[in-house]
Design an enzyme around this catalytic site. Structure first.
Site, PDB file in Angstrom:
ATOM      1  N   THR A   9       0.815  -1.210   0.000  1.00 34.08           N
ATOM      2  CA  THR A   9       0.000   0.000   0.000  1.00 34.08           C
ATOM      3  C   THR A   9       0.849   1.261   0.000  1.00 34.08           C
ATOM      4  O   THR A   9       1.963   1.276   0.564  1.00 34.08           O
ATOM      5  CB  THR A   9      -0.918   0.026   1.237  1.00 34.08           C
ATOM      6  OG1 THR A   9      -1.589   1.286   1.315  1.00 34.08           O
ATOM      7  CG2 THR A   9      -0.125  -0.157   2.529  1.00 34.08           C
ATOM      8  N   TYR A  12      -2.243   0.350   9.955  1.00 35.62           N
ATOM      9  CA  TYR A  12      -2.433  -0.328   8.681  1.00 35.62           C
ATOM     10  C   TYR A  12      -1.173  -0.223   7.826  1.00 35.62           C
ATOM     11  O   TYR A  12      -0.639  -1.234   7.345  1.00 35.62           O
ATOM     12  CB  TYR A  12      -3.629   0.273   7.939  1.00 35.62           C
ATOM     13  CG  TYR A  12      -3.708  -0.139   6.485  1.00 35.62           C
ATOM     14  CD1 TYR A  12      -3.919  -1.458   6.132  1.00 35.62           C
ATOM     15  CD2 TYR A  12      -3.557   0.803   5.465  1.00 35.62           C
ATOM     16  CE1 TYR A  12      -3.979  -1.845   4.791  1.00 35.62           C
ATOM     17  CE2 TYR A  12      -3.623   0.428   4.134  1.00 35.62           C
ATOM     18  CZ  TYR A  12      -3.825  -0.892   3.794  1.00 35.62           C
ATOM     19  OH  TYR A  12      -3.871  -1.269   2.493  1.00 35.62           O
TER      20      TYR A  12
END
Length: 330
Positions: A117, A142
Site C-alpha cells: 500500500t 495499517y
C-alpha cells in the site's frame, strides 16, 4: 503451473482470479470469507475456505496443486479501524503473512506477489509524485503492518530462494468492465463506492472527512487506479519473475491526484444525480495527499494503464452498484 490467490473472494482478489483465468493460468483460492463472498470467485477456480495462517491447510493445498506463485491479498484495509484496533491489524496483516511466507518457503514456492500500500509512505514531504525510494513513514497501524510484511519478504528473499514483488497500491476503485465482479462489501469505506451508493440512494448521505488539509480545496488528494489496471500490473509482475526477474518494489497508480470533492463532483456528473454530503472532521490516520510515480512498474515490467480516466472508473463502479441492486432484489 497454478497460482494461489489469498483473499480471492474479496474485491481486488476476485478481479485477480478472473484476470489470471483470462491469461490461461490455473487458479487456487484461499479465503476465510470474513469480508469476501463465495459467489464472487470465478467458477473455474478451485476454492478453499480457510485462513492463510492455517499451516496444515496450506501444506495440503501445496501438496495437491502444482503452485509456482502466490498472490497475497488477504488482510484488513480500513485505516481508521487500524488506529482504534492496531493489534488486530498486526495479527491479520503481519503475523498471518509471516505464516504464509514461511509455508511458501517450506514448500519451495518460487514467486510471491504482495498486495502492499501507498500508506507505507505517509504524507510525502514534497509535492512531487512519490517514488519507491522515498522515506517510509506510515501514519497508521495499517501502513505499518504492511511495511513490516515488506521487510519480512525482503529479508526472506535475501536468505532463501523466494522471489517477491511488492506492489504499493494507491487508491483502487471501479469494477470489472465486463461486469463479472466488483466491490461488494457491505459498509465499505472506499470513497468512490460510498459516493456511488449515495448517488443510487443506497445511503442517505456522504461524509467528507476533513476540509483543512494543505491541498487546493482542503480535502484529501488521492491517486485513483482502476482495479483492472491493478490486476494487469500483478500479471506483468508475475510474468517478469517467471522470466527470471529479481525481487522488486513498485508503485501502482497513475501519477495524478483528485481531491475528495473532485470525486464527489465526478460521481454526481456521471450518474446524473445530486446527493447530500456533509463536511466533517478529519479521520485518524489519513494522509493529506499522495500521488504515485509509476515509472518503475512501466520500465521494469512494461505496465501500461488502459483505464486512466476518473469518469470511466466511476462509470464501472456505478454499473456494478446497479448490478448489486438488481441481484439483491431478486
Amino acid at each position: 503451473m497454478a497460482v494461489l490467490v489469498t483473499g480471492g473472494a474479496g474485491y481486488i482478489g476476485s478481479h485477480m482470479v478472473w484476470a489470471l483465468l483470462d491469461n490461461g493460468d490455473d487458479v487456487i483460492v484461499i479465503d476465510r470469507l470474513s469480508t469476501g463472498f463465495r459467489w464472487a470467485v470465478a467458477p473455474e477456480a478451485v476454492f478453499y475456505e480457510g485462513d492463510i495462517a492455517d499451516r496444515s491447510l496450506l501444506k495440503s493445498i501445496f501438496a495437491k496443486h502444482d503452485i509456482d506463485a502466490i498472490i497475497h491479498f488477504a488482510g484488513s484495509v480500513v485505516v481508521p479501524d487500524s488506529v482504534s484496533d492496531p493489534l488486530s491489524y498486526y495479527e491479520n496483516n503481519t503475523v498471518k503473512s509471516r505464516e504464509l511466507i514461511a509455508a511458501a518457503v517450506a514448500a519451495g514456492i518460487p514467486h510471491f506477489v504482495f498486495s502492499s500500500t501507498a500508506a507505507v509512505y505517509g504524507t510525502p514531504t514534497d509535492d512531487h509524485p512519490v517514488i519507491e525510494s522515498a522515506q517510509l513513514r506510515p501514519e497508521s497501524p495499517y501502513g505499518s503492518s504492511k511495511l513490516m510484511t515488506e521487510i519480512m519478504l525482503a529479508d526472506t528473499a535475501a536468505a532463501t530462494s523466494l522471489n517477491y514483488t511488492a506492489l504499493r497500491y494507491f487508491n483502487v476503485a471501479g469494477a470489472d468492465p465486463d461486469g463479472r465482479t466488483g466491490q461488494s462489501t457491505a459498509g465499505a469505506t472506499h470513497l468512490i463506492k460510498v459516493a456511488c451508493e449515495t448517488a443510487l440512494g443506497k445511503r442517505s448521505e456522504l461524509n467528507v472527512y476533513g476540509t483543512d488539509y494543505p491541498t487546493p480545496d482542503g480535502t484529501c488528494v488521492r491517486d485513483y487506479i482502476h482495479v483492472s489496471d491493478l490486476t494487469d500490473a500483478h500479471l506483468k509482475a508475475l510474468q517478469r519473475m517467471r522470466g527470471g526477474g529479481g525481487s522488486l518494489v513498485a508503485n501502482c497508480g497513475y501519477g495524478r491526484g483528485f481531491s475528495v470533492l473532485d470525486v464527489v463532483d465526478t460521481v454526481k456528473r456521471v450518474s446524473g444525480r445530486d446527493f447530500r454530503f456533509n463536511l466533517v472532521g478529519r479521520r485518524p490516520g489519513d494522509a493529506a495527499s499522495i500521488v504515485a510515480n509509476p515509472s518503475v512498474a512501466k520500465s521494469e515490467f512494461g505496465w501500461q494503464p488502459r483505464h486512466d480516466n476518473l469518469d470511466f472508473i466511476v462509470r464501472t463502479a456505478l454499473n456494478w452498484e446497479d448490478h448489486l441492486s438488481r441481484h439483491n432484489n431478486k
